[in-house]
Design a protein around this motif. Structure first.
Motif, PDB file in Angstrom:
ATOM      1  N   GLN A 393      33.159  41.549  48.379  1.00 52.70           N
ATOM      2  CA  GLN A 393      31.998  40.872  48.956  1.00 52.70           C
ATOM      3  C   GLN A 393      30.704  41.324  48.275  1.00 52.70           C
ATOM      4  N   GLU A 394      29.847  40.376  47.954  1.00 55.57           N
ATOM      5  CA  GLU A 394      28.551  40.694  47.376  1.00 55.57           C
ATOM      6  C   GLU A 394      27.555  41.083  48.470  1.00 55.57           C
ATOM      7  N   ILE A 395      26.674  41.996  48.122  1.00 55.26           N
ATOM      8  CA  ILE A 395      25.711  42.523  49.093  1.00 55.26           C
ATOM      9  C   ILE A 395      24.299  42.340  48.544  1.00 55.26           C
ATOM     10  N   PRO A 396      23.384  41.832  49.348  1.00 59.99           N
ATOM     11  CA  PRO A 396      21.998  41.670  48.867  1.00 59.99           C
ATOM     12  C   PRO A 396      21.418  43.009  48.425  1.00 59.99           C
ATOM     13  N   PRO A 397      20.709  43.035  47.286  1.00 58.58           N
ATOM     14  CA  PRO A 397      20.179  44.310  46.784  1.00 58.58           C
ATOM     15  C   PRO A 397      19.025  44.862  47.613  1.00 58.58           C
ATOM     16  N   ASP A 398      18.334  44.003  48.319  1.00 57.22           N
ATOM     17  CA  ASP A 398      17.161  44.450  49.069  1.00 57.22           C
ATOM     18  C   ASP A 398      17.380  44.343  50.575  1.00 57.22           C
ATOM     19  N   LEU A 399      18.635  44.480  51.003  1.00 61.30           N
ATOM     20  CA  LEU A 399      18.964  44.281  52.412  1.00 61.30           C
ATOM     21  C   LEU A 399      18.201  45.251  53.312  1.00 61.30           C
ATOM     22  N   ALA A 400      18.209  46.543  52.964  1.00 57.53           N
ATOM     23  CA  ALA A 400      17.528  47.539  53.792  1.00 57.53           C
ATOM     24  C   ALA A 400      16.032  47.257  53.870  1.00 57.53           C
ATOM     25  N   GLN A 401      15.438  46.884  52.726  1.00 59.72           N
ATOM     26  CA  GLN A 401      13.994  46.638  52.719  1.00 59.72           C
ATOM     27  C   GLN A 401      13.634  45.406  53.541  1.00 59.72           C
ATOM     28  N   ARG A 402      14.492  44.386  53.457  1.00 60.00           N
ATOM     29  CA  ARG A 402      14.226  43.173  54.247  1.00 60.00           C
ATOM     30  C   ARG A 402      14.262  43.487  55.743  1.00 60.00           C
ATOM     31  N   TRP A 403      15.272  44.261  56.145  1.00 61.46           N
ATOM     32  CA  TRP A 403      15.339  44.641  57.563  1.00 61.46           C
ATOM     33  C   TRP A 403      14.175  45.564  57.943  1.00 61.46           C
ATOM     34  N   ASP A 404      13.794  46.422  57.017  1.00 59.54           N
ATOM     35  CA  ASP A 404      12.637  47.293  57.240  1.00 59.54           C
ATOM     36  C   ASP A 404      11.397  46.453  57.530  1.00 59.54           C
ATOM     37  N   ASP A 405      11.150  45.454  56.673  1.00 62.44           N
ATOM     38  CA  ASP A 405       9.954  44.605  56.836  1.00 62.44           C
ATOM     39  C   ASP A 405       9.995  43.834  58.156  1.00 62.44           C
ATOM     40  N   GLN A 406      11.188  43.325  58.491  1.00 60.99           N
ATOM     41  CA  GLN A 406      11.294  42.526  59.709  1.00 60.99           C
ATOM     42  C   GLN A 406      11.102  43.396  60.970  1.00 60.99           C
ATOM     43  N   LEU A 407      11.674  44.606  60.974  1.00 57.83           N
ATOM     44  CA  LEU A 407      11.497  45.491  62.122  1.00 57.83           C
ATOM     45  C   LEU A 407      10.055  45.956  62.243  1.00 57.83           C
ATOM     46  N   THR A 408       9.419  46.195  61.090  1.00 55.63           N
ATOM     47  CA  THR A 408       8.009  46.600  61.109  1.00 55.63           C
ATOM     48  C   THR A 408       7.142  45.504  61.717  1.00 55.63           C
ATOM     49  N   ALA A 409       7.419  44.260  61.337  1.00 55.87           N
ATOM     50  CA  ALA A 409       6.649  43.145  61.880  1.00 55.87           C
ATOM     51  C   ALA A 409       6.982  42.908  63.354  1.00 55.87           C
ATOM     52  N   GLU A 410       8.248  43.088  63.720  1.00 54.08           N
ATOM     53  CA  GLU A 410       8.687  42.824  65.090  1.00 54.08           C
ATOM     54  C   GLU A 410       8.088  43.816  66.081  1.00 54.08           C
ATOM     55  N   PHE A 411       8.083  45.103  65.714  1.00 49.46           N
ATOM     56  CA  PHE A 411       7.668  46.143  66.646  1.00 49.46           C
ATOM     57  C   PHE A 411       6.292  46.725  66.320  1.00 49.46           C
ATOM     58  N   ASP A 412       5.678  46.229  65.276  1.00 51.45           N
ATOM     59  CA  ASP A 412       4.330  46.654  64.892  1.00 51.45           C
ATOM     60  C   ASP A 412       4.267  48.173  64.678  1.00 51.45           C
ATOM     61  N   ARG A 413       5.251  48.709  63.954  1.00 51.20           N
ATOM     62  CA  ARG A 413       5.255  50.126  63.606  1.00 51.20           C
ATOM     63  C   ARG A 413       6.112  50.309  62.353  1.00 51.20           C
ATOM     64  N   ASP A 414       5.770  51.309  61.576  1.00 52.45           N
ATOM     65  CA  ASP A 414       6.550  51.601  60.381  1.00 52.45           C
ATOM     66  C   ASP A 414       7.897  52.174  60.764  1.00 52.45           C
ATOM     67  N   VAL A 415       8.928  51.718  60.044  1.00 49.69           N
ATOM     68  CA  VAL A 415      10.273  52.229  60.278  1.00 49.69           C
ATOM     69  C   VAL A 415      10.903  52.599  58.943  1.00 49.69           C
ATOM     70  N   TYR A 416      11.964  53.360  59.028  1.00 49.72           N
ATOM     71  CA  TYR A 416      12.740  53.746  57.854  1.00 49.72           C
ATOM     72  C   TYR A 416      14.154  53.260  58.099  1.00 49.72           C
ATOM     73  N   VAL A 417      14.637  52.345  57.257  1.00 50.18           N
ATOM     74  CA  VAL A 417      15.949  51.736  57.449  1.00 50.18           C
ATOM     75  C   VAL A 417      16.917  52.282  56.415  1.00 50.18           C
ATOM     76  N   ARG A 418      18.044  52.725  56.894  1.00 47.25           N
ATOM     77  CA  ARG A 418      19.101  53.254  56.025  1.00 47.25           C
ATOM     78  C   ARG A 418      20.373  52.477  56.319  1.00 47.25           C
ATOM     79  N   VAL A 419      20.916  51.808  55.291  1.00 51.53           N
ATOM     80  CA  VAL A 419      22.104  50.963  55.451  1.00 51.53           C
ATOM     81  C   VAL A 419      23.273  51.597  54.718  1.00 51.53           C
TER      82      VAL A 419
END
Length: 457
Positions: A393-419
């Motif tokens: 299975q292929e995996i998006p190269p920027d998956l963690a960063q995309r989720w990082d950006d979405q969580l940051t926008a959703e909760f209005d706080r910086d997060v650190y995402v580790r996949v």
């Protein structure tokens, strides 16, 4: 039922016996030959709640406050007038004289007190390091903290300054000794092979429970103080009641000592705050209940002075609890925030994967590393995501960063995402598997990457 024996001073026999007749009490009188200033001894049965009232009446009839008096529990009393006495004194409260005697018995000798307390702390510290609730509870059976806690309050109510000072002294020095014992034991264990090297005690649930105190801890202490007071007021003292008081004090004291031994000032301070709050709450609840029960000083005429002093002490303790409760409130609020954030993140990821319907791809776990202290220090939460993916299975190269950006926008706080990814195998299917798209937390779509691994955002 209680059997009261009182020596009658010279010249007061008639008034004393008349008072007992007026109270409807059966009695027996014996001639006194042992002491020249007493002419007889009278004994009579009375319900526990009536001892104080009857003794007050006898004092007015001529019985001196320093007169030789014995109050004994009885198994059975047969008397025609007993039922009327029981109806007249229906309560279960013991007399202040009996309360005073019980409080004295509860506070053991200093050597006995410190021996049992140190042994209890050693057992409790072992239970904390083993993460064994059963061991900790067993240690509480040994802890002798109920006596000083109750005797300090009884001394205050009955205006016995010596009893009050000793009760307070034993509580304070005893808990300091418990903290020191935990620290010494923690330091010595680090020099042995009994605990793993570089052990992180904050990862032990029983320790972590005492380093994040909240308002529920305050309820435990208040309930323990009330239980101890009720047990002595009703004359039904039990070792199990002492366990409740010890649970609120000894384990956090041992935790504070471990924090000192392991060089963790945050652990030591947080646990010490919990000890102090619980200590104040236990004494406050005991004082209030004893006062509401109607106990008065042993010496007549000092009630108003004791009442004023009592209110002052209650006010001081209440202010101390209120100040320390700011810490409990901060911990309670920040704990609620961290747990709410983790639950919301988990729900977001779960919903995203369910809507994306990705065959062969499984969301294994979502965890959030975010403690109350991180909020106070301004540290960003870490979101750890683990996904099971087929080998090809292929995996998006920027998956963690995309989720990082979405969580940051959703909760209005910086997060650190580790996949993280683990390889998954699926059985063959009759129908061809459609191309997989990776879910987004918002639009449930994404690109692809040709290698698995861990991505940091």
């Amino acid at each position: 039922m209680r059997l009261v024996q009182v020596l009658i001073p010279e010249g007061t026999r008639e008034s004393v016996l008349s008072t007992l007749d007026e109270q409807g009490i059966d009695y027996a009188v014996f001639e006194e030959v042992g002491r020249g200033d007493f002419e007889a001894m009278v004994q009579f049965p009375v319900p526990p709640s009536g001892v104080e009232t009857v003794m007050d009446e006898l004092t007015e009839a001529g019985i001196r406050e320093d007169t030789y008096t014995i109050v004994l529990p009885t198994e059975t009393v047969v008397s025609q007038r007993l039922s009327a006495l029981v109806e007249r004194f229906p309560g279960l409260r013991i007399s202040r004289e009996e309360l005073y005697a019980r409080a004295q018995d509860l506070a053991p000798a200093n050597s006995t007190f410190f021996a049992f307390l140190i042994l209890s702390t050693i057992i409790a510290t072992t239970g904390l390091l083993l993460d064994s609730a059963a061991t900790i509870i067993g240690a509480m059976v040994v802890a002798p903290l109920m006596g000083p806690a109750i005797s300090a309050s009884v001394g205050t109510i009955l205006n016995d300054q010596q009893m009050t000072r000793r009760g307070v002294m034993l509580q304070v020095t005893g808990l300091l000794a418990a903290i020191a014992t935990g620290a010494v034991m923690g330091f010595l264990l680090q020099q042995t092979i009994l605990i793993p090297p570089q052990l992180d005690i904050t990862s032990i649930p029983q320790v972590a429970e005492r380093t994040s105190p909240n308002f529920l801890s305050l309820f435990l202490a208040l309930g323990s103080g009330l239980a101890g007071s009720i047990s002595i007021i009703r004359g039904s003292g039990s070792t199990l009641v002492g366990v409740a008081i010890a649970v609120a004090l000894v384990p956090p004291a041992a935790t504070s000592g471990l924090g000192i031994a392991f060089g963790l000032p945050g652990v030591a301070i947080a646990a010490a705050v919990l000890v102090l709050v619980n200590l104040l709450a236990i004494n406050l609840s005991a004082l209030i209940l004893l006062y509401l029960s109607g106990f008065k000083p042993l010496e007549a005429g000092k009630y108003e002075g004791v009442k004023s002093s009592l209110f002052s002490r209650i006010a001081v303790i209440a202010v101390g609890i209120a100040v320390l409760s700011l810490v409990l409130g901060a911990v309670t609020f920040t704990t609620f925030q961290t747990q709410s954030f983790e639950r919301q993140v988990q729900n977001e990821f779960q919903a995203g994967f369910e809507e994306a319907d990705l065959p062969g791809v499984e969301l294994v776990s979502v965890s959030v590393t975010y403690e109350p202290v991180d909020i106070l220090l301004g540290n960003e939460p870490q979101v750890n995501v683990l996904i099971a993916v087929p080998r090809d299975q292929e995996i998006p190269p920027d998956l963690a960063q995309r989720w990082d950006d979405q969580l940051t926008a959703e909760f209005d706080r910086d997060v650190y995402v580790r996949v993280g990814f683990v390889e998954a195998q699926l059985s063959e299917r009759e129908e061809p598997t459609p191309p997989l798209g990776w879910p987004s937390l918002t639009d449930r779509s994404g690109s692809h990457l040709r290698y698995p691994g861990t991505i940091r955002g």
